[in-house]
Design an enzyme around this catalytic site. Structure first.
Site, PDB file in Angstrom:
ATOM      1  N   ASP A 101       0.843  -1.190   0.000  1.00  0.00           N
ATOM      2  CA  ASP A 101       0.000   0.000   0.000  1.00  0.00           C
ATOM      3  C   ASP A 101       0.883   1.246   0.000  1.00  0.00           C
ATOM      4  O   ASP A 101       1.742   1.415   0.884  1.00  0.00           O
ATOM      5  CB  ASP A 101      -0.904  -0.015   1.221  1.00  0.00           C
ATOM      6  N   ASP A 138     -21.552   4.112  13.483  1.00  0.00           N
ATOM      7  CA  ASP A 138     -20.954   5.437  13.362  1.00  0.00           C
ATOM      8  C   ASP A 138     -21.801   6.311  12.438  1.00  0.00           C
ATOM      9  O   ASP A 138     -23.029   6.208  12.447  1.00  0.00           O
ATOM     10  CB  ASP A 138     -19.524   5.270  12.807  1.00  0.00           C
ATOM     11  N   ASP A 147     -10.368   1.966  -1.379  1.00  0.00           N
ATOM     12  CA  ASP A 147      -9.767   1.043  -0.415  1.00  0.00           C
ATOM     13  C   ASP A 147     -10.812   0.216   0.329  1.00  0.00           C
ATOM     14  O   ASP A 147     -10.467  -0.586   1.199  1.00  0.00           O
ATOM     15  CB  ASP A 147      -8.922   1.815   0.608  1.00  0.00           C
ATOM     16  N   ASP A 160     -29.662   1.743   8.884  1.00  0.00           N
ATOM     17  CA  ASP A 160     -29.804   3.158   9.225  1.00  0.00           C
ATOM     18  C   ASP A 160     -30.704   3.218  10.444  1.00  0.00           C
ATOM     19  O   ASP A 160     -31.885   2.884  10.372  1.00  0.00           O
ATOM     20  CB  ASP A 160     -30.405   3.933   8.060  1.00  0.00           C
ATOM     21  N   HIS A 178     -16.409  10.655   9.302  1.00  0.00           N
ATOM     22  CA  HIS A 178     -15.867  10.022  10.492  1.00  0.00           C
ATOM     23  C   HIS A 178     -15.917   8.494  10.397  1.00  0.00           C
ATOM     24  O   HIS A 178     -14.926   7.791  10.665  1.00  0.00           O
ATOM     25  CB  HIS A 178     -16.653  10.506  11.714  1.00  0.00           C
ATOM     26  N   ASN A 192      -3.033  -4.118  -1.743  1.00  0.00           N
ATOM     27  CA  ASN A 192      -3.748  -3.962  -3.014  1.00  0.00           C
ATOM     28  C   ASN A 192      -3.192  -2.809  -3.843  1.00  0.00           C
ATOM     29  O   ASN A 192      -3.809  -2.380  -4.813  1.00  0.00           O
ATOM     30  CB  ASN A 192      -5.236  -3.730  -2.759  1.00  0.00           C
ATOM     31  N   ASN A 270     -12.729  12.116  24.577  1.00  0.00           N
ATOM     32  CA  ASN A 270     -11.743  13.145  24.248  1.00  0.00           C
ATOM     33  C   ASN A 270     -11.849  14.363  25.154  1.00  0.00           C
ATOM     34  O   ASN A 270     -11.621  15.488  24.735  1.00  0.00           O
ATOM     35  CB  ASN A 270     -11.950  13.621  22.801  1.00  0.00           C
ATOM     36  N   ALA A 280     -18.246   3.436  26.604  1.00  0.00           N
ATOM     37  CA  ALA A 280     -17.004   2.817  27.081  1.00  0.00           C
ATOM     38  C   ALA A 280     -17.116   2.434  28.557  1.00  0.00           C
ATOM     39  O   ALA A 280     -16.531   1.433  28.990  1.00  0.00           O
ATOM     40  CB  ALA A 280     -15.829   3.774  26.885  1.00  0.00           C
ATOM     41  N   ALA A 285     -17.709  -3.490  28.281  1.00  0.00           N
ATOM     42  CA  ALA A 285     -17.144  -2.866  27.091  1.00  0.00           C
ATOM     43  C   ALA A 285     -15.633  -2.698  27.264  1.00  0.00           C
ATOM     44  O   ALA A 285     -15.131  -2.557  28.379  1.00  0.00           O
ATOM     45  CB  ALA A 285     -17.798  -1.514  26.830  1.00  0.00           C
ATOM     46  N   SER A 333     -11.436   8.063  18.968  1.00  0.00           N
ATOM     47  CA  SER A 333     -12.162   7.434  17.854  1.00  0.00           C
ATOM     48  C   SER A 333     -11.219   6.679  16.932  1.00  0.00           C
ATOM     49  O   SER A 333     -11.598   5.662  16.332  1.00  0.00           O
ATOM     50  CB  SER A 333     -12.891   8.500  17.025  1.00  0.00           C
TER      51      SER A 333
END
Length: 630
Positions: A101, A138, A147, A160, A178, A192, A270, A280, A285, A333
């Site tokens: 790559d 997400d 890719d 959805d 994101h 690839n 964050n 989290a 988790a 993230s």
């Protein structure tokens, strides 16, 4: 709710890892050199082992008892008189070169966690499509990105979930960027000659949209999306999102999929805070903190328990972006999909590994970067140490995949992951038994958790791996409607593996057509009204089963007169390559059961009349149905 579309930060210098993995070894055998080879058999038997073979130089290959650890057994053999030496049976592998790559040099995060060395352990080559399925819950995923456009993004399974009414099937396209960035970190196509490399490149991705174009979404959408992901075959659920508000509903969704064997990985947050960050902070988790290229804690990364389980590179991470491009982003993230990808690799390497097994491997193999390690708030492993900033440490792919080489094993998968059954009808699925690492045993199948006390029938009930079995779950007319989690258990000797199937029971009852006579239906020809008797009625009259699939006929037994006896059921006319069995095989009138049909891939297509025979003492009644094998 705050999400993690982070600012671009200048990349720092990559530092080599200071830790080396324990050399991989065969966990089922050791090598022993006996001074007198004739004594080998008796000495090996004394320690409860067997001889697997002998090398060309006269070294005995000892197959260990299943409950023995290699190091402990080597030590025991070394103490025996007549043993010249004993050693592990180490594993050698061909070295795997870096993938081709073109932007790999920008991915400092992969070299930091020893990705290429880890890939050489598992999967061992740059193939794709056979790994554990990962859900990206997400903003959606750009499945047309060069890719990601080779079919690895399973848009047919996408959901959805932004509507309050629940999730709808769809491509779950990304209108933010994101989710596409996260997806590339986890599982972009590798070797690839395009763009970047994804850590779990052999995995497919389930895109689940729970955040809108601005990167925001309600907890209800996230909760629905988590369940949707596992309903559609995801073993690992990546949650690069979260909020500071505690939510039992959100944690209930995490708990629900953990109970089904899923692995849930979530961003630690964050906010540079130790306040709980959800999901989290939900029990079970795997919370992920972010590190820099110098193995420092990223300044924005949240800390503490229950936020941080492990850490991973999350600062200035280069990956795919919506519209076919690439971008550098920072945040927990970006760290989270690296841990999700490693979890997928671990689950693929050892199909028998549970979510707790994966967590233990992460805890015991992560590099102890930084400082502050002490007590273990999660009690994941004996003697483990934990840091508020880094959790059990920064992940190391090579160390994790080298810790334990899998023994011959088997795995179970159930498709579809969600089946529907009507009251008085049946839900069907196919159970696949996969063989790993040379496993050749026969696996016996059982099920638990059926709707309303219903009956599960496998056809066949034992499978020589690899192989398939049809599963039919008869749903009683009296079962409460709703969703049930059916656990399928496979057993082969001491090996026990499980998989789950969600069964949704609807309120539409299948009933036997009413008859005008009383107290029962018209008596069969030649039988006086009032004489104890019964009728047997299968429904529908015709069923179609695809080769390699399963179906079922409902069988209703109705008494006539004063009949009360048990009735044994059998079927004839079943074509070669098709198995048929009743659930249950004996009915008490009035009652309902199911005739479970499973067609092997080798079954011959055609239309076949099947005769169902019901016997109670001297009474024999028959009915005919048509089975079409396509």
């Amino acid at each position: 709710m705050r999400t993690f579309v982070a600012v671009v930060i200048v990349a720092l210098v990559v530092a080599p890892s200071a830790f080396a993995a324990k050399p991989p070894r065969d966990q089922g055998t050791i090598l022993v050199k006996f001074a007198a080879p004739a004594q080998a058999k008796s000495l090996v038997a004394r320690l409860g082992d067997t001889i697997a073979g002998t090398t060309a130089t006269g070294v005995t290959i000892v197959r260990l008892d299943r409950h023995e650890q290699v190091e402990a057994k080597v030590a025991r053999y070394r103490k025996l008189p007549g043993v010249r030496y004993a050693a592990p049976n180490f594993i050698a592998r061909a070295a795997l070169s870096d993938p081709n790559d073109p932007s790999l040099s920008k991915q400092w995060n992969l070299s930091k966690i020893q990705a290429t060395a880890g890939w050489g352990v598992y999967p061992g080559a740059y193939s794709s499509g056979n790994g554990v399925r990962v859900a990206v819950v997400d903003t959606g995923v750009d499945s047309t990105h060069p890719d990601l456009a080779d079919g690895r993004v399973r848009t047919d399974l996408g959901g959805d979930c932004l509507s309050y009414s629940g999730c709808t099937n769809g491509a779950a396209l990304d209108d933010n960027g994101h989710g596409t960035h996260v997806a590339g970190i986890a599982a972009a196509a590798t070797n690839n000659a395009v763009g970047v490399a994804g850590l779990a490149f052999d995995s497919s991705l389930v895109p689940v949209k729970v955040l809108d174009a601005s990167g925001n979404g309600p907890y209800s959408s996230i909760a629905n999306g988590i369940v949707w992901a596992v309903d559609h075959g995801a073993r690992v659920v990546n949650l690069s999102l979260g909020g500071t508000a505690s939510s039992q509903a959100l944690c209930d969704a995490v708990t629900a999929v953990l109970q089904r064997g899923a692995i849930v990985v979530a961003a630690a947050g964050n906010n540079a805070s130790s306040a709980p960050f959800y999901p989290a902070a939900c029990p079970g988790a795997i919370g992920v903190a972010a590190t820099t290229s110098t193995d420092a804690r990223a300044s924005y990364s949240d800390t503490g328990s229950p936020n941080v389980f492990v850490s991973a590179p999350g600062d200035s991470i280069y990956s795919t972006y919506r519209g076919g491009g690439y971008a550098t982003m920072s945040g927990t993230s970006m760290a989270t999909p690296l841990v999700s990808a490693l979890a997928a690799l671990l689950a693929g390497e050892g199909p028998g590994r549970s979510a707790d097994d994966v967590k233990e491997v992460l805890a015991t193999t992560s590099d102890k970067v930084g400082s502050g390690y002490g007590g273990d708030p999660y009690s994941t492993c004996s003697g483990c140490s934990w840091s508020s900033s880094f959790g059990y440490g920064r992940i190391n792919v090579y160390r994790a995949l080298s810790q334990t080489l899998p023994q011959p094993d088997f795995g179970l998968t159930v498709t579809p992951a969600l089946s529907f059954g009507r009251l008085g009808g049946a839900a069907t699925a196919t159970v696949r038994v996969s063989a790993f690492n040379g496993f050749t045993g026969t696996v016996s199948l059982a099920a638990s958790g059926m709707p309303g006390g219903g009956v599960a029938q496998f056809a066949p009930s034992s499978v020589a791996a690899p192989g398939d079995a049809g599963l039919v779950i008869a749903v009683p007319p009296s079962a409460p409607t709703g969703r049930y989690i059916v656990t399928v258990t496979g057993t082969s000797g001491a090996l026990v593996r499980t998989a789950t199937l969600a069964v949704s029971v609807t309120g539409i009852t299948i009933s036997v057509p009413a008859t005008p006579s009383s107290p029962g239906p018209p008596a069969p020809p030649g039988v006086s009204v009032g004489t104890p008797d019964f009728t047997v009625q299968p429904m529908p009259a015709t069923r179609t089963v695809a080769r390699g699939g399963a179906t079922a006929f409902l069988v209703a037994l109705t008494p006539a007169g004063t009949f009360t006896g048990p009735v044994a059921l059998s079927v004839s006319g079943v074509p070669e390559g098709v198995t048929a069995s009743f659930a249950p095989p004996v009915l008490t009138a009035p009652g309902q059961g199911a005739l479970a049909i499973a067609a092997l891939p080798s079954a011959t297509a055609g239309s076949y009349p099947l005769t169902i025979t019901a016997v109670s003492g001297a009474l024999v009644r028959t009915a005919t149905v048509t089975l079409i094998v396509s």
